[in-house]
Motif scaffolding. Structure first.
Motif, PDB file in Angstrom:
ATOM      1  N   LEU A 131       0.813  -1.214   0.000  1.00 28.21           N
ATOM      2  CA  LEU A 131       0.000   0.000   0.000  1.00 28.21           C
ATOM      3  C   LEU A 131       0.850   1.268   0.000  1.00 28.21           C
ATOM      4  N   LEU A 132       1.846   1.333   0.894  1.00 24.37           N
ATOM      5  CA  LEU A 132       2.620   2.561   1.083  1.00 24.37           C
ATOM      6  C   LEU A 132       4.098   2.251   1.299  1.00 24.37           C
ATOM      7  N   LYS A 133       4.903   3.323   1.204  1.00 26.68           N
ATOM      8  CA  LYS A 133       6.329   3.255   1.548  1.00 26.68           C
ATOM      9  C   LYS A 133       6.651   4.400   2.502  1.00 26.68           C
ATOM     10  N   ASN A 134       7.806   4.282   3.193  1.00 28.72           N
ATOM     11  CA  ASN A 134       8.182   5.291   4.173  1.00 28.72           C
ATOM     12  C   ASN A 134       9.700   5.425   4.227  1.00 28.72           C
ATOM     13  N   ASP A 135      10.170   6.421   4.963  1.00 24.37           N
ATOM     14  CA  ASP A 135      11.604   6.653   5.149  1.00 24.37           C
ATOM     15  C   ASP A 135      11.939   6.545   6.630  1.00 24.37           C
ATOM     16  N   LEU A 136      13.151   6.086   6.934  1.00 18.91           N
ATOM     17  CA  LEU A 136      13.629   6.010   8.311  1.00 18.91           C
ATOM     18  C   LEU A 136      14.496   7.233   8.599  1.00 18.91           C
ATOM     19  N   VAL A 137      14.243   7.877   9.749  1.00 18.17           N
ATOM     20  CA  VAL A 137      15.009   9.071  10.119  1.00 18.17           C
ATOM     21  C   VAL A 137      15.451   8.967  11.574  1.00 18.17           C
ATOM     22  N   VAL A 138      16.467   9.760  11.915  1.00 18.24           N
ATOM     23  CA  VAL A 138      16.888   9.920  13.309  1.00 18.24           C
ATOM     24  C   VAL A 138      16.376  11.272  13.780  1.00 18.24           C
ATOM     25  N   ILE A 139      15.710  11.275  14.937  1.00 19.53           N
ATOM     26  CA  ILE A 139      15.208  12.540  15.480  1.00 19.53           C
ATOM     27  C   ILE A 139      15.881  12.827  16.815  1.00 19.53           C
ATOM     28  N   VAL A 140      15.907  14.120  17.157  1.00 16.81           N
ATOM     29  CA  VAL A 140      16.485  14.576  18.426  1.00 16.81           C
ATOM     30  C   VAL A 140      15.509  15.565  19.054  1.00 16.81           C
ATOM     31  N   PRO A 141      15.637  15.822  20.362  1.00 17.91           N
ATOM     32  CA  PRO A 141      14.761  16.822  20.986  1.00 17.91           C
ATOM     33  C   PRO A 141      14.872  18.177  20.306  1.00 17.91           C
ATOM     34  N   GLY A 142      13.775  18.917  20.321  1.00 17.84           N
ATOM     35  CA  GLY A 142      13.705  20.172  19.589  1.00 17.84           C
ATOM     36  C   GLY A 142      14.669  21.247  20.026  1.00 17.84           C
ATOM     37  N   ASN A 143      15.272  21.103  21.210  1.00 17.61           N
ATOM     38  CA  ASN A 143      16.218  22.123  21.673  1.00 17.61           C
ATOM     39  C   ASN A 143      17.648  21.830  21.249  1.00 17.61           C
ATOM     40  N   GLN A 144      17.848  20.792  20.435  1.00 17.25           N
ATOM     41  CA  GLN A 144      19.184  20.452  19.954  1.00 17.25           C
ATOM     42  C   GLN A 144      19.356  20.870  18.497  1.00 17.25           C
ATOM     43  N   ALA A 145      20.621  20.983  18.088  1.00 22.95           N
ATOM     44  CA  ALA A 145      20.899  21.237  16.676  1.00 22.95           C
ATOM     45  C   ALA A 145      20.484  20.012  15.879  1.00 22.95           C
ATOM     46  N   ALA A 146      19.778  20.224  14.778  1.00 23.77           N
ATOM     47  CA  ALA A 146      19.174  19.101  14.068  1.00 23.77           C
ATOM     48  C   ALA A 146      20.004  18.550  12.918  1.00 23.77           C
ATOM     49  N   GLU A 147      20.941  19.324  12.403  1.00 23.05           N
ATOM     50  CA  GLU A 147      21.640  18.895  11.189  1.00 23.05           C
ATOM     51  C   GLU A 147      22.836  18.006  11.503  1.00 23.05           C
ATOM     52  N   TRP A 148      22.674  16.704  11.191  1.00 20.40           N
ATOM     53  CA  TRP A 148      23.782  15.773  11.273  1.00 20.40           C
ATOM     54  C   TRP A 148      24.163  15.375   9.849  1.00 20.40           C
ATOM     55  N   THR A 149      25.419  15.053   9.669  1.00 24.32           N
ATOM     56  CA  THR A 149      25.844  14.601   8.334  1.00 24.32           C
ATOM     57  C   THR A 149      25.744  13.088   8.196  1.00 24.32           C
ATOM     58  N   GLY A 150      25.517  12.397   9.319  1.00 24.87           N
ATOM     59  CA  GLY A 150      25.409  10.937   9.291  1.00 24.87           C
ATOM     60  C   GLY A 150      25.061  10.413  10.665  1.00 24.87           C
ATOM     61  N   LEU A 151      25.389   9.149  10.907  1.00 28.56           N
ATOM     62  CA  LEU A 151      25.041   8.502  12.171  1.00 28.56           C
ATOM     63  C   LEU A 151      26.125   8.639  13.240  1.00 28.56           C
ATOM     64  N   GLU A 152      27.263   9.238  12.894  1.00 27.23           N
ATOM     65  CA  GLU A 152      28.399   9.292  13.807  1.00 27.23           C
ATOM     66  C   GLU A 152      28.088   9.927  15.163  1.00 27.23           C
ATOM     67  N   PRO A 153      27.257  10.995  15.220  1.00 24.57           N
ATOM     68  CA  PRO A 153      26.978  11.609  16.535  1.00 24.57           C
ATOM     69  C   PRO A 153      26.356  10.651  17.547  1.00 24.57           C
ATOM     70  N   LEU A 154      25.760   9.540  17.076  1.00 21.94           N
ATOM     71  CA  LEU A 154      25.186   8.573  18.007  1.00 21.94           C
ATOM     72  C   LEU A 154      26.251   7.970  18.908  1.00 21.94           C
ATOM     73  N   ASP A 155      27.493   7.924  18.416  1.00 17.57           N
ATOM     74  CA  ASP A 155      28.601   7.315  19.153  1.00 17.57           C
ATOM     75  C   ASP A 155      29.466   8.376  19.823  1.00 17.57           C
ATOM     76  N   THR A 156      28.836   9.397  20.385  1.00 18.18           N
ATOM     77  CA  THR A 156      29.551  10.463  21.093  1.00 18.18           C
ATOM     78  C   THR A 156      28.932  10.666  22.473  1.00 18.18           C
ATOM     79  N   GLU A 157      29.600  11.441  23.311  1.00 20.31           N
ATOM     80  CA  GLU A 157      29.090  11.745  24.648  1.00 20.31           C
ATOM     81  C   GLU A 157      27.816  12.582  24.589  1.00 20.31           C
ATOM     82  N   GLN A 158      27.610  13.253  23.457  1.00 21.75           N
ATOM     83  CA  GLN A 158      26.417  14.088  23.293  1.00 21.75           C
ATOM     84  C   GLN A 158      25.136  13.245  23.377  1.00 21.75           C
TER      85      GLN A 158
END
Length: 282
Positions: A131-158
């Motif tokens: 019926l439909l298709k979708n995209d997978l995204v990474v989201i962060v709280p609205g008070n954080q900077a939203a622009e990531w270039t990839g998944l690398e920030p997931l593996d940081t202290e942030q």
């Protein structure tokens, strides 16, 4: 004058009174019968009235907003049908159907759940399709900077906590696991994972700041008021995100289920789905 002659007028008056009472009672009965049959001609006739049907639709939690609008639109044009929505994780809904829960139509966020129901003979062979298709995204709280270039920030202290749907029952979580395994991050990030019952719980955890990031569908992220898309996952890193629809064989409302199925496959529903961020499967 004899007593017999004096009684005759009295007996005649009594008989006339009884006759008048009977005539008035008969007239009232006829009048009430006529008034009960006035109108369209279908009132009071069970053979001509269309009984209300409750159609139970089990659908992936990520479809909640779009299907709620479609349900309201459909019921306006089909007043004899009430669509009862049952939202949840696709794997949980699959188990409910396998256990005999009354369900007429199933819409999964993953092909795996629909395929297993088909193999077990629980979905009608002639009434299922992508019926439909979708995209997978990474989201962060609205008070954080939203622009990531990839998944690398997931593996940081942030990022200390990451919410994903439980992979065994939540397709979005399964896609996230596939992506992180390809990125060589699944085991590295294991201690950060917060597993949820469905994709909407991921969204809630991110919006409330209980986690620092989460994997959801684009359609969920669009509805968020307190979360931002940090990055869109490259679709080559996971299986296609397809939402199949199927009619449950055990449905006792096959006609109404087929009409709802066809409505969701039509042009009007397609425009609404696209407005909520879905892509049409074909």
């Amino acid at each position: 004058m004899s007593k017999k002659k004096r009684r005759q007028p009295y007996l005649m008056n009594m008989r006339l009174g009884l006759m008048l009472t009977l005539i008035l009672s008969l007239a009232a009965l006829l009048a009430s019968g006529c008034s009960a049959n006035t109108g369209s001609g279908t009132e009071g006739n069970p053979d001509t009235q269309q009984s209300e049907v409750q159609l139970t639709v089990s659908a992936a939690a990520s479809m909640q907003d779009a299907l709620t609008e479609l349900k309201q639109s459909y019921e306006k044009d089909h007043p004899n049908v009430k669509v009862q929505m049952n939202f949840g994780a696709s794997g949980t809904l699959q188990k409910q159907i396998e256990q005999g829960a009354p369900t007429d139509v199933f819409i999964s966020a993953g092909k795996k759940q629909m395929d297993e129901l088909l193999q077990n003979g629980l979905i009608d062979d002639k009434w299922h399709r992508p019926l439909l298709k979708n995209d997978l995204v990474v989201i962060v709280p609205g008070n954080q900077a939203a622009e990531w270039t990839g998944l690398e920030p997931l593996d940081t202290e942030q990022v200390k906590r990451i919410a994903i749907g439980a992979p065994e029952s939540v397709p979005a979580g399964s896609y996230a696991q596939e992506v992180l395994e390809k990125a060589k991050l699944w085991e590295t990030l294991a201690e950060k994972f917060v597993l949820t019952k469905d994709v909407r719980q991921v969204l809630s955890y991110v919006e409330t700041g209980n986690v620092d990031a989460g994997f959801v569908y684009r359609t969920d992220a669009i509805t968020a008021k307190k979360a931002l898309i940090a990055c869109t996952v490259d679709s080559s890193m996971h299986k296609p995100i397809v939402y199949p629809i199927g009619i449950v064989k055990a449905s006792s409302h096959q006609k109404e289920a087929q009409e709802w199925y066809q409505y969701l496959s039509g042009e009007e529903a397609g425009h609404i789905f696209e407005r909520y961020g879905f892509h049409l499967a074909n």
